[in-house]
Design a protein around this motif. Structure first.
Motif, mmCIF file in Angstrom:
data_model
loop_
_atom_site.group_PDB
_atom_site.id
_atom_site.type_symbol
_atom_site.label_atom_id
_atom_site.label_comp_id
_atom_site.label_asym_id
_atom_site.label_seq_id
_atom_site.Cartn_x
_atom_site.Cartn_y
_atom_site.Cartn_z
ATOM 1 N N GLN A 25 -37.911 10.712 -46.025
ATOM 2 C CA GLN A 25 -38.106 9.265 -45.835
ATOM 3 C C GLN A 25 -36.959 8.651 -45.041
ATOM 4 O O GLN A 25 -35.784 8.937 -45.311
ATOM 5 C CB GLN A 25 -38.210 8.582 -47.208
ATOM 6 N N HIS B 134 -46.375 3.128 -51.962
ATOM 7 C CA HIS B 134 -45.939 3.741 -50.705
ATOM 8 C C HIS B 134 -46.248 5.237 -50.703
ATOM 9 O O HIS B 134 -46.744 5.790 -49.723
ATOM 10 C CB HIS B 134 -44.441 3.487 -50.494
ATOM 11 N N ILE C 49 -36.209 2.191 -46.081
ATOM 12 C CA ILE C 49 -36.118 1.840 -47.516
ATOM 13 C C ILE C 49 -35.188 0.645 -47.675
ATOM 14 O O ILE C 49 -35.466 -0.289 -48.420
ATOM 15 C CB ILE C 49 -35.603 3.031 -48.374
ATOM 16 N N TYR D 17 -38.943 10.324 -41.657
ATOM 17 C CA TYR D 17 -40.362 9.940 -41.765
ATOM 18 C C TYR D 17 -40.459 8.432 -41.959
ATOM 19 O O TYR D 17 -39.925 7.887 -42.932
ATOM 20 C CB TYR D 17 -40.933 10.677 -42.966
ATOM 21 N N ASN D 18 -41.119 7.749 -41.011
ATOM 22 C CA ASN D 18 -41.276 6.294 -41.138
ATOM 23 C C ASN D 18 -42.758 5.926 -41.079
ATOM 24 O O ASN D 18 -43.634 6.806 -41.006
ATOM 25 C CB ASN D 18 -40.437 5.565 -40.088
ATOM 26 N N SER E 230 -46.071 8.250 -40.273
ATOM 27 C CA SER E 230 -47.106 8.521 -41.276
ATOM 28 C C SER E 230 -48.497 8.347 -40.659
ATOM 29 O O SER E 230 -49.402 9.134 -40.920
ATOM 30 C CB SER E 230 -46.929 7.635 -42.513
ATOM 31 N N LYS F 264 -48.772 6.610 -47.939
ATOM 32 C CA LYS F 264 -48.114 7.206 -46.767
ATOM 33 C C LYS F 264 -47.820 8.698 -46.909
ATOM 34 O O LYS F 264 -47.682 9.398 -45.903
ATOM 35 C CB LYS F 264 -46.787 6.488 -46.475
ATOM 36 N N TYR F 265 -47.652 9.167 -48.105
ATOM 37 C CA TYR F 265 -47.300 10.585 -48.301
ATOM 38 C C TYR F 265 -48.473 11.418 -48.804
ATOM 39 O O TYR F 265 -48.755 12.494 -48.271
ATOM 40 C CB TYR F 265 -46.124 10.718 -49.278
#
Ligand code: T3D
Length: 268
Positions: free
Chosen positions: A67, A89, A72, A30-31, A35, A93-94
């Motif tokens: 992630q 973040h 990261i 997941y980048n 997202s 994003k999540y």
């Protein structure tokens, strides 16, 4: 629905939106782009009445590895000196993805085709139903990179398997194969690897032909029950039933029963 995405693929058939996470080289890590694109695909599911069920799955041999750890790593350089804002973040994003999955008033099926790790597992837990390929697995990988389970996994996993098991899975980060996931209540069904797409399609098409409003309102009531007492929940059920009872699908269900025919639900 036609959207030009690179990290997710979307298709609509028989009222079912299938969203395929599509970065197979990194096991669908997941980048940032994913997202944005996943949020946009879920927004379309909210908006379009013709979509009555959503299937979330992965391209290649994995569901989602959580992630993107390369991203990261890039943050270490960009963020120094000073602490990196992991909280921001997660919030930006999540949280919106999990919020959308839970708030969407349509059933969401995670068709877990391979490993679901870290936040990839969290996304599967946030779906309403999970159908797994026999070769799929779940890994609460967060602990292996010194992080806390996120994307509501600390809530959803515990609801699904109980506090003791959730603590074990989160603390040890051991791989849970599909059959074990079925035994502990983490998934609803396990099917042969090559049968997963058809099994997910069949379940989704079945749900998409059911009374969508009633299912959506049921989902709302199930979500609400997390923080309610009996009196609250009785009142909330009365509130949502007022809406369900006034849908065309409610009447159709009653009339079809009385007329001894198969109901034809329109999703309204
Ligand atoms: O603010 C924030 O962002 C915090 C949010 C955190 C949310 C999280 O999700 S934290 C957890 C992140 N995910 C992980 O730690 C899982 C890392 N991956 C793994 O542990 C393993 O890959 C798996 C158990 C998922 C699968 O193992 P295996 O042996 O089947 O595959 P592999 O060989 O490890 O991976 C295959 C390729 O995918 C490999 O690349 P290569 O060597 O072929 O070029 C590997 O590096 C890549 N890959 C797998 N997971 C990720 C990844 N690349 C980037 N990010 C990943 N998460």
């Amino acid at each position: 629905m036609s959207q030009n995405f690179s990290t997710v693929l979307t298709s609509v058939e028989n009222g079912v939106l299938t969203i395929t996470l599509n970065r197979p080289d990194s096991l669908n890590a997941y980048n940032e782009t994913m997202s944005v694109e996943l949020a946009a695909a879920l927004k379309a599911a909210e908006r379009e009445d013709a979509i009555r069920c959503v299937v979330l799955t992965g391209a290649g041999r994995a569901f989602c590895s959580g992630q993107d750890l390369q991203e990261i790593r890039a943050r270490y350089d960009a963020g120094s000196p000073g602490p990196i804002d992991f909280g921001a973040h997660l919030r930006s994003k999540y949280a919106p993805i999990v919020t959308r999955l839970r708030a969407l008033e349509k059933p969401v099926i995670a068709a877990v085709n391979g490993v679901a790790a870290g936040a990839g597992a969290s996304f599967a837990f946030a779906a309403d139903l999970r159908i797994a390929a026999a070769g799929a697995s779940f890994v609460m990988a967060f602990v292996h990179v010194g992080l806390v389970p996120d994307s509501a996994a600390t809530l959803m996993l515990q609801r699904l398997v109980g506090l003791g098991k959730a603590a074990e899975l989160c603390f040890l980060g051991e791989k849970v194969p599909a059959e074990e996931a079925l035994r502990i209540g983490l998934v609803n069904r396990v099917v042969a690897d090559d049968a997963l797409p058809a099994a997910a399609r069949e379940l989704a098409a079945r749900l998409a032909s059911m009374p969508t409003r009633a299912i959506g309102l049921t989902k709302r009531a199930l979500n609400r029950a997390w923080t309610a007492d009996v009196a609250d929940q009785l009142e909330y059920e009365a509130f949502v039933q007022q809406t369900a009872g006034n849908t065309a699908d409610h009447r159709e269900g009653v009339l079809a029963f009385i007329e001894k025919r198969k109901p034809l639900f329109q999703g309204r």
